[in-house]
Design a protein around this motif. Sequence first.
Motif, PDB file in Angstrom:
ATOM      1  N   ALA A   9      -2.266 -11.281  -3.974  1.00 40.49           N
ATOM      2  CA  ALA A   9      -3.105 -10.842  -2.801  1.00 40.49           C
ATOM      3  C   ALA A   9      -3.781 -11.982  -2.255  1.00 40.49           C
ATOM      4  O   ALA A   9      -4.013 -12.827  -2.956  1.00 40.49           O
ATOM      5  CB  ALA A   9      -4.167  -9.943  -3.185  1.00 40.49           C
TER       6      ALA A   9
ATOM      7  N   PHE B 118      -5.856  -8.467   8.774  1.00 41.92           N
ATOM      8  CA  PHE B 118      -5.581  -8.254   7.334  1.00 41.92           C
ATOM      9  C   PHE B 118      -4.013  -9.203   7.466  1.00 41.92           C
ATOM     10  O   PHE B 118      -3.527  -9.054   8.319  1.00 41.92           O
ATOM     11  CB  PHE B 118      -5.586  -7.001   7.044  1.00 41.92           C
TER      12      PHE B 118
ATOM     13  N   GLY C 169      -1.579  -8.752   4.650  1.00 39.82           N
ATOM     14  CA  GLY C 169      -0.592  -8.028   3.618  1.00 39.82           C
ATOM     15  C   GLY C 169      -1.630  -7.652   2.395  1.00 39.82           C
ATOM     16  O   GLY C 169      -2.716  -7.253   2.931  1.00 39.82           O
ATOM     17  N   ARG C 170      -1.176  -7.805   1.366  1.00 44.29           N
ATOM     18  CA  ARG C 170      -1.947  -7.473   0.150  1.00 44.29           C
ATOM     19  C   ARG C 170      -3.249  -7.858   0.136  1.00 44.29           C
ATOM     20  O   ARG C 170      -3.218  -9.260   0.150  1.00 44.29           O
ATOM     21  CB  ARG C 170      -1.062  -7.639  -1.275  1.00 44.29           C
ATOM     22  N   THR C 171      -4.271  -7.338   0.132  1.00 39.91           N
ATOM     23  CA  THR C 171      -5.692  -8.023   0.049  1.00 39.91           C
ATOM     24  C   THR C 171      -6.435  -7.564  -0.794  1.00 39.91           C
ATOM     25  O   THR C 171      -6.624  -6.215  -0.962  1.00 39.91           O
ATOM     26  CB  THR C 171      -6.339  -7.607   1.603  1.00 39.91           C
TER      27      THR C 171
ATOM     28  N   TYR D 287      -8.559  -1.039   6.710  1.00 44.20           N
ATOM     29  CA  TYR D 287      -7.279  -1.447   6.102  1.00 44.20           C
ATOM     30  C   TYR D 287      -6.591  -0.572   5.700  1.00 44.20           C
ATOM     31  O   TYR D 287      -5.082  -0.663   5.769  1.00 44.20           O
ATOM     32  CB  TYR D 287      -7.758  -2.411   4.679  1.00 44.20           C
ATOM     33  N   ALA D 288      -6.838   0.528   5.462  1.00 39.34           N
ATOM     34  CA  ALA D 288      -5.933   1.681   5.237  1.00 39.34           C
ATOM     35  C   ALA D 288      -4.957   1.952   6.372  1.00 39.34           C
ATOM     36  O   ALA D 288      -3.910   2.427   6.342  1.00 39.34           O
ATOM     37  CB  ALA D 288      -6.771   3.006   4.753  1.00 39.34           C
TER      38      ALA D 288
ATOM     39  N   TYR E 157      -4.367  -0.123   8.860  1.00 39.79           N
ATOM     40  CA  TYR E 157      -3.466  -1.321   8.694  1.00 39.79           C
ATOM     41  C   TYR E 157      -2.334  -1.138   7.821  1.00 39.79           C
ATOM     42  O   TYR E 157      -1.121  -1.554   8.039  1.00 39.79           O
ATOM     43  CB  TYR E 157      -4.120  -2.670   8.521  1.00 39.79           C
ATOM     44  N   ALA E 158      -2.539  -0.857   6.430  1.00 38.86           N
ATOM     45  CA  ALA E 158      -1.497  -0.560   5.593  1.00 38.86           C
ATOM     46  C   ALA E 158      -0.572   0.420   5.811  1.00 38.86           C
ATOM     47  O   ALA E 158       0.369   0.431   5.721  1.00 38.86           O
ATOM     48  CB  ALA E 158      -2.070  -0.538   4.288  1.00 38.86           C
TER      49      ALA E 158
END
Length: 93
Positions: A18, A37, A39-41, A89-90, A92-93
């Motif tokens: 991350a 963002f 990727g994994r963050t 972020y949710a 985005y993911a």
Amino acid sequence: HADTLAEAMTYVREERGATVCGIEIVDEAESVASMPFRGRTAFMPGNEGQGMTDAQLRHCDHFVYIPQYSSATASLNVNAACAVVLEHYARYA
């Protein structure tokens, strides 16, 4: 468990793959609304009173801020700020 911030950041980056995103009002911060963002963050919020320490700032790969539409306050309660950032972020993911 990590004994130091540096150990925790190594684990986040090397074991979990991350980046570390600071939630802080700094010059290089990007608006959370722009979905900056990478990727994994993992998120690191600042302290409500003093913001982030110099060590915390150094460990962040990038920063986001929450746009304010009033000059009444420059920041939010840390729990509210985290909720806003995680919601973005949710999406985005």
